[in-house]
Design a protein around this motif. Structure first.
Motif, mmCIF file in Angstrom:
data_model
loop_
_atom_site.group_PDB
_atom_site.id
_atom_site.type_symbol
_atom_site.label_atom_id
_atom_site.label_comp_id
_atom_site.label_asym_id
_atom_site.label_seq_id
_atom_site.Cartn_x
_atom_site.Cartn_y
_atom_site.Cartn_z
ATOM 1 N N SER A 115 -12.050 -7.500 -1.450
ATOM 2 C CA SER A 115 -12.220 -7.870 -0.042
ATOM 3 C C SER A 115 -11.777 -6.681 0.811
ATOM 4 C CB SER A 115 -11.366 -9.096 0.297
ATOM 5 O OG SER A 115 -11.498 -9.435 1.661
ATOM 6 N N PRO A 116 -12.732 -6.071 1.557
ATOM 7 C CA PRO A 116 -14.156 -6.415 1.647
ATOM 8 C C PRO A 116 -14.907 -6.050 0.369
ATOM 9 C CG PRO A 116 -13.709 -4.388 2.827
ATOM 10 C CD PRO A 116 -12.369 -4.908 2.395
ATOM 11 N N ALA A 117 -16.094 -6.659 0.181
ATOM 12 C CA ALA A 117 -16.859 -6.469 -1.047
ATOM 13 C C ALA A 117 -17.258 -5.017 -1.266
ATOM 14 C CB ALA A 117 -18.097 -7.365 -1.022
ATOM 15 N N SER A 118 -17.492 -4.278 -0.171
ATOM 16 C CA SER A 118 -17.937 -2.880 -0.284
ATOM 17 C C SER A 118 -16.852 -1.959 -0.832
ATOM 18 C CB SER A 118 -18.389 -2.374 1.096
ATOM 19 O OG SER A 118 -17.320 -2.463 2.031
ATOM 20 N N ALA A 119 -15.598 -2.427 -0.797
ATOM 21 C CA ALA A 119 -14.490 -1.564 -1.223
ATOM 22 C C ALA A 119 -14.615 -1.167 -2.684
ATOM 23 C CB ALA A 119 -13.166 -2.268 -0.982
ATOM 24 N N ALA A 120 -15.206 -2.028 -3.525
ATOM 25 C CA ALA A 120 -15.334 -1.742 -4.950
ATOM 26 C C ALA A 120 -16.145 -0.472 -5.201
ATOM 27 C CB ALA A 120 -15.974 -2.925 -5.662
ATOM 28 N N LYS A 121 -17.126 -0.214 -4.346
ATOM 29 C CA LYS A 121 -17.983 0.962 -4.529
ATOM 30 C C LYS A 121 -17.509 2.166 -3.725
ATOM 31 C CE LYS A 121 -22.149 -1.768 -5.488
ATOM 32 N NZ LYS A 121 -23.545 -2.052 -5.066
ATOM 33 N N GLU A 122 -16.702 1.919 -2.700
ATOM 34 C CA GLU A 122 -16.347 3.000 -1.783
ATOM 35 C C GLU A 122 -15.012 3.670 -2.077
ATOM 36 O OE1 GLU A 122 -16.462 1.174 2.023
ATOM 37 O OE2 GLU A 122 -18.672 1.102 2.133
ATOM 38 N N LEU A 130 -7.516 0.455 -4.484
ATOM 39 C CA LEU A 130 -7.720 -0.990 -4.534
ATOM 40 C C LEU A 130 -6.434 -1.601 -5.075
ATOM 41 C CD1 LEU A 130 -11.310 -1.218 -6.100
ATOM 42 C CD2 LEU A 130 -10.684 -1.391 -3.691
ATOM 43 N N VAL A 131 -5.851 -2.526 -4.337
ATOM 44 C CA VAL A 131 -4.545 -3.081 -4.687
ATOM 45 C C VAL A 131 -4.692 -4.564 -4.998
ATOM 46 C CG1 VAL A 131 -2.159 -3.424 -3.910
ATOM 47 C CG2 VAL A 131 -3.423 -1.374 -3.207
ATOM 48 N N SER A 159 -8.498 -5.249 -1.101
ATOM 49 C CA SER A 159 -7.680 -6.021 -2.052
ATOM 50 C C SER A 159 -8.550 -6.411 -3.242
ATOM 51 C CB SER A 159 -7.118 -7.271 -1.384
ATOM 52 O OG SER A 159 -8.167 -8.150 -0.999
ATOM 53 N N MET A 160 -7.942 -6.595 -4.396
ATOM 54 C CA MET A 160 -8.669 -6.843 -5.637
ATOM 55 C C MET A 160 -8.278 -8.208 -6.193
ATOM 56 S SD MET A 160 -8.895 -4.203 -8.817
ATOM 57 C CE MET A 160 -7.104 -4.027 -8.809
ATOM 58 N N ALA A 161 -9.265 -9.129 -6.273
ATOM 59 C CA ALA A 161 -8.993 -10.484 -6.762
ATOM 60 C C ALA A 161 -9.017 -10.537 -8.280
ATOM 61 C CB ALA A 161 -10.008 -11.467 -6.187
ATOM 62 N N THR A 162 -10.042 -9.960 -8.902
ATOM 63 C CA THR A 162 -10.122 -9.881 -10.367
ATOM 64 C C THR A 162 -10.527 -8.470 -10.744
ATOM 65 O OG1 THR A 162 -12.455 -10.564 -10.401
ATOM 66 C CG2 THR A 162 -10.788 -12.302 -10.612
ATOM 67 N N SER A 163 -10.096 -8.062 -11.923
ATOM 68 C CA SER A 163 -10.378 -6.691 -12.359
ATOM 69 C C SER A 163 -10.835 -6.682 -13.804
ATOM 70 C CB SER A 163 -9.131 -5.813 -12.200
ATOM 71 O OG SER A 163 -8.032 -6.397 -12.866
ATOM 72 N N PRO A 164 -12.153 -6.636 -14.042
ATOM 73 C CA PRO A 164 -12.637 -6.531 -15.424
ATOM 74 C C PRO A 164 -12.035 -5.316 -16.088
ATOM 75 C CG PRO A 164 -14.428 -6.985 -13.906
ATOM 76 C CD PRO A 164 -13.229 -6.684 -13.065
ATOM 77 N N GLY A 165 -11.716 -5.501 -17.344
ATOM 78 C CA GLY A 165 -11.055 -4.409 -18.046
ATOM 79 C C GLY A 165 -9.590 -4.679 -18.245
ATOM 80 N N SER A 166 -9.033 -5.636 -17.496
ATOM 81 C CA SER A 166 -7.634 -5.990 -17.721
ATOM 82 C C SER A 166 -7.565 -6.911 -18.914
ATOM 83 C CB SER A 166 -7.059 -6.692 -16.484
ATOM 84 O OG SER A 166 -7.054 -5.806 -15.384
ATOM 85 N N GLY A 167 -6.795 -6.541 -19.907
ATOM 86 C CA GLY A 167 -6.749 -7.328 -21.136
ATOM 87 C C GLY A 167 -5.374 -7.861 -21.437
ATOM 88 N N PRO A 175 1.377 -5.364 -11.375
ATOM 89 C CA PRO A 175 0.051 -5.533 -10.773
ATOM 90 C C PRO A 175 -0.739 -4.230 -10.804
ATOM 91 C CG PRO A 175 1.758 -6.502 -9.390
ATOM 92 C CD PRO A 175 2.455 -5.741 -10.452
ATOM 93 N N THR A 176 -2.058 -4.370 -10.874
ATOM 94 C CA THR A 176 -2.940 -3.209 -11.025
ATOM 95 C C THR A 176 -3.321 -2.608 -9.680
ATOM 96 O OG1 THR A 176 -3.839 -4.186 -13.050
ATOM 97 C CG2 THR A 176 -5.123 -2.440 -12.025
ATOM 98 N N VAL A 177 -3.350 -1.288 -9.655
ATOM 99 C CA VAL A 177 -3.840 -0.537 -8.494
ATOM 100 C C VAL A 177 -4.868 0.464 -9.007
ATOM 101 C CG1 VAL A 177 -3.267 1.059 -6.635
ATOM 102 C CG2 VAL A 177 -1.696 -0.812 -7.190
ATOM 103 N N TYR A 178 -6.089 0.392 -8.497
ATOM 104 C CA TYR A 178 -7.154 1.323 -8.876
ATOM 105 C C TYR A 178 -7.169 2.489 -7.883
ATOM 106 C CZ TYR A 178 -9.526 -1.580 -12.382
ATOM 107 O OH TYR A 178 -9.843 -2.293 -13.512
#
Length: 832
Positions: A115-122, A130-131, A159-167, A175-178
């Motif tokens: 959130s916002p959705a565009s943050a994943a690509k930007e 991304l926190v 902000s990051m709700a789910t993060s694929p790759g977290s195992g 908590p993960t920060v990209y």
């Protein structure tokens, strides 16, 4: 003759045809659809990794590892991750975080929900971060604020709700920060002694055999302190849930085939019984055994081929329609494909099913005597015992090969066949015992209708055995499927009542434990942990094992710092596979300490019960021996340990505690973490919700599939059951017409029919349910390895439902007799 006779018997053969079509349609559609669904679920499991496979290492790749990466076409994305303190300049808040520096289009499966959705690509282009959403909520941080990592201050792009790759624990204890990969060097945190992890992500070609790739590269990478993980490993982290799902789908297909076979065998058996007099007439006119046999074999073969083709078309059509019919219920989009191989298999299967399961009743045409035309009744036992045994062997071989093809396990296939044989034998025994009891204790004082209905069950040419076998086996298969469905769904369900931990508190010191526990509303686990390393195995020092080039012990055993606990009981996710569980022990320097190890340690270190291991517990050497080996379900949402000590040994060793609790939502989680950090700044808190969200999504999809497949097969089974019982109409007509001719009233005939079919329905369904209860217990223990708690549904719903269904079909069978004059009925049915 086959064509002419088939035209005259179209209604009766239509029921036989229906059993083939439904059986083949069920097998083809379930196999095709289940393969499609498994592919989709497999794709969903990739979201747990974000790629098809990865290579990871604690060190920068050396020359050998780099050569392997280059030989695979180079990494499609790369990552470097480590734990560090993060500072929020906005309010001075600090938090231990897991920093992930990403380069490339990772994740390739799933998506970063931001959130916002565009943050994943930007975030990579803008040089932002991304926190974790909970972390931002906890510290009152919003997109646009900043986070300082080492020497670098980055803007927070989202902000990051789910993060694929977290195992799970692979994401660290924070908590993960990209952040962009290029930023990592500038942080100044990449130094000698830093605990880093390098990961290289790959997208494989569709035809790549990831299992073979893992098997080939894993030993090579292990020697270079690296590792390969495929996305299949993410599925395996769900314990046996994914494997059980596959077994269940194969069980559904197998049961669908058997239901079709039951319908074929019962309908052909009744059909051929009615044709025996016609066969005798043909033999009186000069027809040979071979000719009479081939007339009906050609009929059955043609119907089997046509039924197989029709069933395959219907099965493929059903598979294509499923996503559209259930689009509002499907939790994910499905792309289906038409498989020519499935259609060919359906046609071949339909042909062989028809011929094989019709051969036994067809043999009676070979041995029937021409004198049968003149005889009023004749024993049914007119088949050659040798020929019948040969046919039975071929049928069992066919079923065994089919089940082996589905399960790829000769033992499971053999057990299924033995189970089916035992089921048939038990049902036959129950039927014979029931008929013998009626003869011996016949209720002579009962009324005419009640007595006549009982007499019908053991009169000459009765169908009691055939119908009870059809009803009993059908009910047995349906009920077994239902019990199995319940077992798997119970395994797949998460406890949402607050008993599933999603907040883990690490590094809680002994003097803090009680105060921390008092801060939590609900302490689920309170576990002491002691760290140690292996010093020697079976008397051989670790350093000597490392130098031994012939050693087969997995290097991770030798290099790993084990986190060990002590307790006096097993937990839900554990069971003893070998040896004896020791609850408590007293330390004696002269005697080794008994311990329990997981199967993975036993396998990778080649250790068995009674072998010795010495541990270095922060400078203190302790000798132990393996007292037991535990089977551990690592898929359970709880803390599991590879090594467990008994009570009375490690209490005085340097240790810390792990406490777990449950936060019902994101807001409560953030509030709890804020309170704990203020009171206990040394505690590390893991918010497990992100991993649970990803895993729960996968399990929800599997649960839906299991429900759908079970309901579809149960419906198919009921249709086949209706066909089998409905076929008995043609055997009942003559008796009922004679009763009408002799003065029997419609009410009397209705009562006789109702009682007879009620007896058949009750006996068949009740026997099938009790047998399925026993079979489900065996499946739970040996195949699925689950606890079995029987459901009341088969007893409260299936038993009365199938009994009433059989009764309703029986009454429908008599409707034409009751509504028309006897002579008209005889002419219409071809009896007169």
């Amino acid at each position: 003759m086959a064509w002419r006779d088939a035209k005259a018997s179209f209604k009766k053969l239509a029921l036989f045809m229906g059993s083939i079509v439904l059986g083949i349609a069920a097998v083809v559609s379930i196999q095709s659809f289940s393969e499609t669904l498994k592919t989709n679920i497999d794709l969903q499991s990739k979201s747990l990794m974000g790629a098809d496979f990865l290579i990871d290492s604690r060190y920068p790749p050396n020359e050998k590892v780099q050569q392997i990466i280059d030989s695979l076409g180079g990494a499609d994305a790369r990552e470097i991750n480590f734990s560090s303190m993060g500072l929020f300049p906005k309010n001075g808040g600090t938090k231990l975080i897991q920093v992930k520096g990403i380069e490339g289009g990772f994740p390739f499966y799933g998506s970063l929900e931001t959130s916002p959705a565009s943050a994943a690509k930007e975030y990579q282009k803008k040089g932002g971060a991304l926190v974790d959403a909970t972390l931002m909520l906890q510290y009152g941080i919003e997109p646009g604020d900043s986070i300082k990592i080492g020497n670098v201050t980055l803007p927070i792009t989202g902000s990051m709700a789910t993060s694929p790759g977290s195992g799970g624990f692979s994401s660290g204890i924070a908590p993960t920060v990209y952040v962009p990969y290029r930023i990592i060097e500038k942080t100044g945190l990449i130094q000698t002694g830093s605990r880093l992890e390098y990961q290289f992500y790959f997208i494989s070609e569709p035809e790549t055999d990831l299992v073979m790739l893992n098997k080939k590269l894993d030993p090579i990478l292990d020697k270079e302190d690296a590792d390969i993980d495929t996305h299949l490993s993410s599925s395996q982290q769900l314990g046996r849930r994914y494997e059980n799902f596959s077994v269940f789908l194969n069980l559904v297909a197998f049961i669908a085939l058997l239901l079709g076979c039951v319908g074929i065998a019962s309908s052909v058996n009744i059909y051929i019984k009615e044709k025996l007099k016609d066969v005798a007439v043909l033999k009186c006119l000069g027809a040979t055994r071979k000719q009479t046999f081939l007339i009906f074999l050609i009929q059955i073969s043609a119907m089997g081929f046509l039924g197989g083709f029709t069933g395959s078309i219907l099965g493929i059509g059903l598979q294509e329609l499923f996503p559209y019919i259930f689009k509002d219920m499907l939790p994910f989009d499905i792309i289906t494909t038409i498989s020519p191989l499935s259609m060919v298999l359906g046609v071949i299967l339909g042909f062989f099913m028809s011929v094989l399961f019709a051969l036994s009743p067809l043999l009676t045409t070979w041995y029937v005597s021409p004198l049968r035309v003149l005889r009023i009744e004749e024993s049914d036992n007119i088949k050659s015992r040798r020929a019948n045994l040969f046919v039975s062997f071929i049928i069992l071989l066919f079923l065994y090969l089919f089940s082996y093809w589905l399960m790829q396990n000769w033992k499971y296939a053999l057990y299924f066949i033995l189970g089916i044989i035992i089921t048939f034998l038990i049902l036959m025994g129950v039927t014979r015992l029931f008929m013998s009891a009626i003869k011996k204790f016949f209720p002579s004082s009962w009324g005419f209708a009640a007595r006549q209905s009982l007499l019908n069950l053991f009169r000459p040419q009765n169908q009691t055995m055939t119908l009870i076998l059809a009803i009993g086996v059908g009910t047995f298969l349906i009920s077994t499927l239902y019990f199995t469905k319940d077992m798997l769904l119970a395994k797949l369900s998460f406890d949402s009542s607050g008993n599933t931990p999603n907040i883990i508190l690490m590094d809680v010191q002994n003097d803090q434990r009680d105060e921390v526990a008092a801060t939590l509303d609900n302490v689920i686990d309170n576990i002491p942990i002691v760290t140690m390393r292996v010093n020697s195995i079976k008397g051989v020092m670790v350093n000597d094992i490392k130098k031994d080039t012939n050693s087969q012990i997995n290097p991770w055993i030798l290099n790993h710092e084990f986190r060990v606990t002590y307790r006096d009981d097993l937990i839900d996710s554990e069971s003893i596979a070998d040896g004896e569980w020791i609850e408590e022990a007293t330390f004696d320097p002269e005697r080794p300490v008994p311990i329990s190890i997981a199967e993975s340690i036993s396998r990778d270190a080649f250790i068995q019960v009674g072998d010795s291991i010495t541990f270095n517990i922060q400078g203190v050497i302790m000798e132990t021996k393996v007292a037991s080996i535990r089977k551990v379900d690592w898929g359970r949402m709880q803390l599991n340990f590879s090594i467990v000590f008994p009570k009375g040994i490690l209490e005085s060793a340097p240790q810390f505690n792990v406490l777990t609790t449950h936060a019902p939502n994101e807001t409560e989680s953030a509030k709890l973490q804020s309170t704990l950090i203020q009171k206990f700044p040394n505690i590390s808190i893991i918010d497990f919700r992100q991993v649970l969200i990803l895993i729960q999504n996968v399990l929800d999809k599997i649960s839906w599939v299991i429900n759908f497949m079970a309901i579809f097969s149960i419906f198919t089974g009921i249709i086949v059951l209706i066909g089998a019982v409905r076929t008995s109409k043609f055997q009942r007509i003559k008796e009922n017409v004679l009763l009408r001719t002799l003065g029997g009233t419609g009410k009397q005939i209705l009562k006789i029919t109702a009682f007879e079919y009620l007896y058949l329905g009750v006996l068949g369904s009740l026997s099938g349910i009790f047998l399925s209860l026993f079979c489900a217990q065996i499946l739970a223990y040996f195949l699925f390895e689950l606890a079995f708690v029987p459901s009341l549904f088969p007893f409260l719903v299936l038993f009365p439902g199938i009994s009433l269904l059989v009764l309703a079909i029986g009454l429908m069978n008599s409707r034409s007799v009751l509504q028309s004059p006897p002579l008209q009925v005889l002419r219409r049915e071809g009896i007169a």
